[in-house]
Design an enzyme around this catalytic site. Structure first.
Site: not given
Ligand code: KDG
Ligand code: MG
Length: 402
Positions: A37, A122, A147, A159, A210, A212, A236, A262, A283, A312, A316, A339, A402
């Site tokens: 991605n 999701h 999730r 996000y 998640d 992130h 996550e 991921e 992941r 993951h 994408d 997922e 980070w």
């Molecule tokens: O390309 C990045 C996404 O796939 C990602 O941010 C999605 O965190 C994600 C997830 O757990 O699916």
């Molecule tokens: Mg993720």
């Protein structure tokens, strides 16, 4: 069975996908996902300029040897671009082998350890009540694991959470968007969100979340501890994957299960985390982790430490990766969860997959190979459009580091 040619197909049915197609003198072709991605063209060029010329003439049956040729032979090991390119080659070769033997891929990976693959959906919403509505929709559609992410009071855009009903897509056309993040607001909100979700949906539903990579170790430890009463299936990416000692700190404070990886692409990203038992789920997906040949070894290594897979599977990653992951998940013993975000219909205009969702699980049919076909003529109707993932700044403008 000699490799006679290979080509890279880049298309954008709603979002960008990169696919490698390998041809053999037996008339059998295989497909591999090569989508990274926001860096799609880097992988496409890597494959076209460096891998395809070296693939031609090799015996397509020698998957292990070809994997090591591209991993070790180039000197510059690892990295997301390299490992995604190797994954695409590897997936296409496994596809060819299974098609040549006229059997679904899972049969070559040890056969079925289970009938269906537990998947998680999701659920998102611009605020808590819309998120609750979306969880209800996912439960009504049969999901047993969800999730949960939500818009956060005081943060303009969280996000991966669409503001309206538009489909999930964190990448935006053009150069990266700059978004604002406030950890304090998030940490105050997340426990309230899960308290409400448990109140509405009870104890049975598997809940995931998640982070992130947005928190420091001590912030992540605070949240992991505060979420303990809600018995998450996993938390996550609580901290950045580069900071592996951060996960040790988190572990010392909480029993909430941890999933990470991921953005990983190598077993060496996992060695400390696995051997020190700092995580519960890996992941790293097939497409970014060097394909089946590498993930078989990583999953087996993890199994000795009672660590499970939870690949993951955001939209994408292409249907080729998802289908291959389902075969892999059916076969291995230490599968945990997969997922699953359904692709938009326009994606299935180009890719025809062999999988289906039913009552919380996914199934593949008996089609030989990975089981996905790509309509190249339709793919050409959707040319590549540059799109990037956003970057984050704190409310005072500092770039998140980070
Ligand atoms: O390309 C990045 C996404 O796939 C990602 O941010 C999605 O965190 C994600 C997830 O757990 O699916
Ligand atoms: Mg993720």
């Amino acid at each position: 069975m000699k490799i006679t040619d290979a080509k890279v197909i880049v298309c954008c049915p709603g979002r960008n996908f990169v696919t490698l197609k390998i041809f053999t003198d037996a008339g059998i072709c295989g497909l591999g996902d090569a989508t990274l991605n926001g860096r799609e063209k880097a992988v496409a060029t890597y494959l076209e300029e460096y891998c395809i010329p070296a693939l031609i003439g090799r015996d397509a049956r020698n998957i292990e040897d070809i994997w090591h040729y591209f991993y070790k032979g180039v000197y510059w090991k690892r990295g997301a671009v390299t490992m995604t390119a190797i994954a695409a080659i590897d997936l296409a070769l496994w596809d060819i082998k299974a098609r040549a033997l006229n059997t679904p891929l899972y049969n070559l990976l040890g056969g079925k350890s289970r009938d269906g693959v537990l998947v998680y959906a999701h659920a998102t919403g611009k605020d808590l009540e819309h998120t609750i509505e979306d969880v209800a929709t996912k439960v009504e559609s049969g999901f047993l694991a969800v999730r949960v992410q939500s818009g956060i009071p005081g943060i303009d855009h969280a996000y991966g959470v669409p503001k309206d009903k538009s489909p999930y897509e964190p990448a935006q056309k053009g150069l990266p968007n700059e978004e604002t993040w406030d950890t304090a607001k998030y940490l105050n909100f997340a426990p309230k969100m899960f308290a409400r979700v448990r109140e509405v949906f009870g104890e049975e539903l598997h809940l995931l979340h998640d982070m992130h990579h947005r928190c420091t170790p001590i912030e992540a430890a605070r949240l992991a501890r505060e979420l303990e009463p809600f018995h998450l299936f996993w938390l996550e990416d609580p901290v950045s994957g580069e900071l592996q000692e951060g996960l040790r700190l988190l572990r010392q404070h909480s029993t909430t299960p941890i999933a990470i990886g991921e953005v990983f692409n190598s077993v060496y990203d996992y060695t400390t985390l696995i051997t020190h038992q700092l995580i519960d789920y890996i992941r790293m997906p097939l497409v970014h982790g060097g394909g089946i040949t590498h993930l078989q070894k990583v999953a087996a290594f993890a199994s000795f430490y009672h660590i499970q897979t939870g690949f993951h599977g955001a939209t994408d990653l292409s249907p080729v990766n998802l289908a291959a992951s389902l075969h892999f998940n059916l076969a291995i013993n230490n599968f945990g969860i997969q997922e699953y975000m359904p692709h938009q219909q326009i994606v299935h205009d180009v890719f025809t997959p062999n999988y289906r969702f039913e009552n919380g699980f996914m199934y593949v049919d008996e089609t030989p190979g990975i089981g996905v076909e790509l309509n190249e003529e339709k793919a050409m109707r959707y040319p590549y459009q540059m799109a990037c993932l956003p970057i984050n700044r704190k409310s005072d403008g500092t770039l998140f580091y980070w």
